[in-house]
Design an enzyme around this catalytic site. Structure first.
Site, short mmCIF file in Angstrom:
data_model
loop_
_atom_site.label_atom_id
_atom_site.label_comp_id
_atom_site.label_asym_id
_atom_site.label_seq_id
_atom_site.Cartn_x
_atom_site.Cartn_y
_atom_site.Cartn_z
N ARG A 87 0.77 -0.90 0.01
CA ARG A 87 -0.29 0.13 -0.01
C ARG A 87 0.84 1.40 0.03
O ARG A 87 0.52 2.42 -0.71
CB ARG A 87 -0.97 -0.16 1.20
CG ARG A 87 -1.80 1.01 1.23
CD ARG A 87 -2.82 1.08 2.60
NE ARG A 87 -3.41 -0.06 2.95
CZ ARG A 87 -4.45 -0.47 2.63
NH1 ARG A 87 -5.17 -0.11 1.38
NH2 ARG A 87 -4.79 -1.57 3.25
N ILE A 99 -8.46 1.58 -0.16
CA ILE A 99 -8.12 2.04 1.18
C ILE A 99 -7.08 2.73 1.07
O ILE A 99 -5.94 2.35 0.40
CB ILE A 99 -8.07 1.19 2.19
CG1 ILE A 99 -9.65 0.49 2.47
CG2 ILE A 99 -7.67 1.89 3.58
CD1 ILE A 99 -9.94 -0.62 3.31
N LEU A 100 -6.85 4.06 1.42
CA LEU A 100 -5.67 5.03 1.51
C LEU A 100 -5.06 4.93 3.03
O LEU A 100 -5.71 5.20 3.91
CB LEU A 100 -6.00 6.28 1.11
CG LEU A 100 -6.58 6.31 -0.38
CD1 LEU A 100 -7.30 7.74 -0.67
CD2 LEU A 100 -5.43 6.43 -1.29
N HIS A 118 -20.03 8.68 0.44
CA HIS A 118 -20.15 7.16 0.82
C HIS A 118 -21.81 6.83 0.69
O HIS A 118 -22.23 7.43 1.11
CB HIS A 118 -19.60 7.11 2.32
CG HIS A 118 -19.66 5.46 2.64
ND1 HIS A 118 -19.03 4.47 2.02
CD2 HIS A 118 -20.68 5.12 3.61
CE1 HIS A 118 -19.41 3.23 2.80
NE2 HIS A 118 -20.64 3.76 3.43
N THR A 153 -10.41 11.35 6.74
CA THR A 153 -9.48 11.34 7.96
C THR A 153 -8.98 10.07 7.81
O THR A 153 -9.68 9.21 7.04
CB THR A 153 -10.13 11.97 9.11
OG1 THR A 153 -11.26 10.94 9.30
CG2 THR A 153 -10.62 13.23 9.24
N GLU A 213 -9.77 7.43 9.81
CA GLU A 213 -10.98 6.59 10.07
C GLU A 213 -11.90 6.27 8.67
O GLU A 213 -12.24 7.38 8.21
CB GLU A 213 -11.80 7.22 11.02
CG GLU A 213 -12.51 6.04 11.84
CD GLU A 213 -13.52 6.52 12.84
OE1 GLU A 213 -14.62 6.19 12.89
OE2 GLU A 213 -13.39 7.83 13.10
N LEU A 214 -11.89 5.01 8.43
CA LEU A 214 -12.57 4.51 7.21
C LEU A 214 -13.90 5.10 7.26
O LEU A 214 -14.65 4.71 8.06
CB LEU A 214 -12.30 3.21 6.84
CG LEU A 214 -13.02 2.60 5.76
CD1 LEU A 214 -12.31 3.12 4.28
CD2 LEU A 214 -13.09 0.94 5.91
#
Ligand code: GAR
Length: 217
Positions: A66, A93-94, A110, A142, A144-145
């Site tokens: 990643r 996902i970053l 989302h 942020t 947090e996903l």
């Protein structure tokens, strides 16, 4: 100066199209300087090319971890020196460093009424839970996903007999309205991330974001 915007996609790019249309019609004071996909075959890249926008693919399958992918993506994005980075159906996902680098200038949409249903299969989960409404939320990104401060949300009813696809289409219609609107607030300097809260015109937004009611003022 129009807001210099880079849009990241992975798939069909219907939200991207809403941005293109909003910028072309003057509802969004932004220049979309590039569209970047982690999937070289994403349909959204075609939409961008049709609109004369620069495109790039940073294929995640070419990277063994990643961090390397994030670094390559970041380099391409930063080449455009964007004021705003838009995740429009970007399905990777970053990492935390990447997200911190763009803190306060990266938005995501989302397809749920956050904080309900972070992650995948949001529509099926809402149907399975017997919910009577679903929706979409634009939020600052942020670490947090799907957990950053919400900016705006739109609700849609879940009708008896709805399947996930039908519901997704109903939600998407609203996504196309609220996402360019949130970006326009940002472009106008009205929307900021202040610490851990999203503010519009200097006022903290509600914990679930501004409740969109169909008008854009
Ligand atoms: C949209 O429904 C968006 O909310 C969702 O992917 C779809 C992309 O459609 N995003 C996520 O699930 C992110 N976690 P599009 O490519 O047609 O804009």
């Amino acid at each position: 100066m129009p807001c210099n915007t880079v849009i990241l996609i992975s798939g069909s790019g219907s939200n991207l199209q809403a941005f293109i249309d909003s910028a072309q019609s003057g509802r969004l004071d932004a220049t979309i300087s590039a569209v970047i996909s982690n999937r070289p075959a994403a349909q959204g890249l075609e939409r961008a090319r049709d609109a004369g926008i620069s495109t790039a693919a940073v294929d995640h399958t070419a990277y063994s971890n990643r961090d390397d992918f994030d670094a390559a993506l970041r380099e391409v994005i930063d080449g455009y020196q964007p004021d705003l980075v838009i995740l429009a159906g970007f399905m990777r996902i970053l990492g935390a460093d990447f997200v911190r680098h763009y803190r306060g200038r990266m938005l995501n949409i989302h397809p749920s009424l956050l904080p309900k249903y972070p992650g995948l299969h949001t529509h099926q989960r809402a149907i399975d839970a017997g919910d009577t409404e679903a929706g979409a939320t634009v939020h600052f990104v942020t670490e947090e996903l799907d957990g950053g401060p919400p900016v705006i949300h739109a609700r849609v009813p879940i009708e008896a007999g709805d399947g996930a696809e039908l519901l997704a289409a109903r939600v998407l219609e609203q996504e196309h309205r609220i996402y360019p609107l949130a970006a326009q607030w940002y472009a106008q300097g009205r929307l900021i991330l202040n610490g851990n809260r999203a503010e519009l015109d200097g006022e903290a937004l509600p914990a679930t974001g501004f409740p969109f009611n169909g008008t854009s003022d």
